[in-house]
Motif scaffolding. Sequence first.
Motif, PDB file in Angstrom:
ATOM      1  N   VAL A   1      46.587  40.451  34.231  1.00 57.64           N
ATOM      2  CA  VAL A   1      45.229  40.614  33.929  1.00 57.64           C
ATOM      3  C   VAL A   1      44.675  40.105  32.961  1.00 57.64           C
ATOM      4  O   VAL A   1      43.656  39.152  32.942  1.00 57.64           O
ATOM      5  CB  VAL A   1      44.066  41.575  34.743  1.00 57.64           C
ATOM      6  CG1 VAL A   1      43.347  41.964  34.303  1.00 57.64           C
ATOM      7  CG2 VAL A   1      45.203  42.348  36.359  1.00 57.64           C
TER       8      VAL A   1
ATOM      9  N   GLN B   1      38.188  33.955  39.513  1.00 56.64           N
ATOM     10  CA  GLN B   1      38.900  33.583  38.838  1.00 56.64           C
ATOM     11  C   GLN B   1      40.267  34.020  39.576  1.00 56.64           C
ATOM     12  O   GLN B   1      41.457  33.232  39.306  1.00 56.64           O
ATOM     13  CB  GLN B   1      39.322  34.450  37.688  1.00 56.64           C
ATOM     14  CG  GLN B   1      38.124  34.360  36.592  1.00 56.64           C
ATOM     15  CD  GLN B   1      38.048  35.801  35.533  1.00 56.64           C
ATOM     16  OE1 GLN B   1      37.338  37.004  36.121  1.00 56.64           O
ATOM     17  NE2 GLN B   1      37.541  35.510  34.504  1.00 56.64           N
TER      18      GLN B   1
ATOM     19  N   GLY C   1      42.285  36.698  33.869  1.00 53.45           N
ATOM     20  CA  GLY C   1      40.959  37.280  33.832  1.00 53.45           C
ATOM     21  C   GLY C   1      40.417  37.770  31.908  1.00 53.45           C
ATOM     22  O   GLY C   1      38.585  37.482  31.935  1.00 53.45           O
TER      23      GLY C   1
ATOM     24  N   LYS D   1      35.732  43.459  41.554  1.00 49.96           N
ATOM     25  CA  LYS D   1      36.816  43.174  39.914  1.00 49.96           C
ATOM     26  C   LYS D   1      38.295  43.814  40.416  1.00 49.96           C
ATOM     27  O   LYS D   1      38.165  43.806  41.201  1.00 49.96           O
ATOM     28  CB  LYS D   1      36.536  43.448  38.990  1.00 49.96           C
ATOM     29  CG  LYS D   1      34.836  43.355  38.451  1.00 49.96           C
ATOM     30  CD  LYS D   1      34.170  44.044  37.001  1.00 49.96           C
ATOM     31  CE  LYS D   1      32.832  43.019  37.074  1.00 49.96           C
ATOM     32  NZ  LYS D   1      32.174  44.350  36.494  1.00 49.96           N
TER      33      LYS D   1
ATOM     34  N   HIS E   1      39.605  42.632  33.653  1.00 52.59           N
ATOM     35  CA  HIS E   1      39.176  42.532  34.853  1.00 52.59           C
ATOM     36  C   HIS E   1      39.360  40.879  35.171  1.00 52.59           C
ATOM     37  O   HIS E   1      39.746  39.929  34.368  1.00 52.59           O
ATOM     38  CB  HIS E   1      38.412  42.758  35.195  1.00 52.59           C
ATOM     39  CG  HIS E   1      37.152  42.810  34.735  1.00 52.59           C
ATOM     40  ND1 HIS E   1      36.350  43.204  34.462  1.00 52.59           N
ATOM     41  CD2 HIS E   1      36.501  41.481  35.301  1.00 52.59           C
ATOM     42  CE1 HIS E   1      35.081  42.548  34.049  1.00 52.59           C
ATOM     43  NE2 HIS E   1      35.256  41.242  34.907  1.00 52.59           N
ATOM     44  N   VAL E   2      39.799  40.688  37.010  1.00 49.80           N
ATOM     45  CA  VAL E   2      39.594  39.607  37.405  1.00 49.80           C
ATOM     46  C   VAL E   2      38.152  39.453  38.295  1.00 49.80           C
ATOM     47  O   VAL E   2      38.821  40.054  39.254  1.00 49.80           O
ATOM     48  CB  VAL E   2      41.053  39.309  38.105  1.00 49.80           C
ATOM     49  CG1 VAL E   2      40.874  37.639  37.972  1.00 49.80           C
ATOM     50  CG2 VAL E   2      42.215  38.866  37.415  1.00 49.80           C
ATOM     51  N   THR E   3      37.705  38.512  38.281  1.00 45.62           N
ATOM     52  CA  THR E   3      36.873  38.211  39.820  1.00 45.62           C
ATOM     53  C   THR E   3      37.252  37.089  40.305  1.00 45.62           C
ATOM     54  O   THR E   3      38.327  36.589  40.318  1.00 45.62           O
ATOM     55  CB  THR E   3      35.387  37.192  38.368  1.00 45.62           C
ATOM     56  OG1 THR E   3      35.416  35.782  38.311  1.00 45.62           O
ATOM     57  CG2 THR E   3      35.010  38.018  37.585  1.00 45.62           C
TER      58      THR E   3
END
Length: 85
Positions: free
Chosen positions: A48, A61, A52, A22, A56-58
Motif C-alpha cells: 500500500v 491508483q 498509495g 480507499k 491507502h490506495v484510491t
Amino acid sequence: DDNRPVTARQIFRAFDTDGNGKITAQELHEYAMSVGMYMSRSEADAMVQRAGKKGHVTFEQFETGVYTLKSKLGKQDAGESRSTN
C-alpha cells in the motif's frame, strides 16, 4: 452464467470492504487471507505504501496499477510466445 469480464472497479470494491473509496493495508491483508493467500500485515503495509504513499490506495491508483501490471504481463506473454515459435 455470467461470462462478462470482471472490471477493475469490481475488484477494487472487493478489497474496499468499508466502501470509503480507499484500500488500506488492513483491507488488503484481510482480503488476501480470506481468499487463501498468505500475506503478512507488513507485506500489505509495504504494498500500500508503494502504491498509495498516504496509507491507502484510491481507485485511480489501483486502476493505474492494474493496467501497468496487465501491460507488463502482456509483454511477458508476447516474449514467451515469440521464443517458443
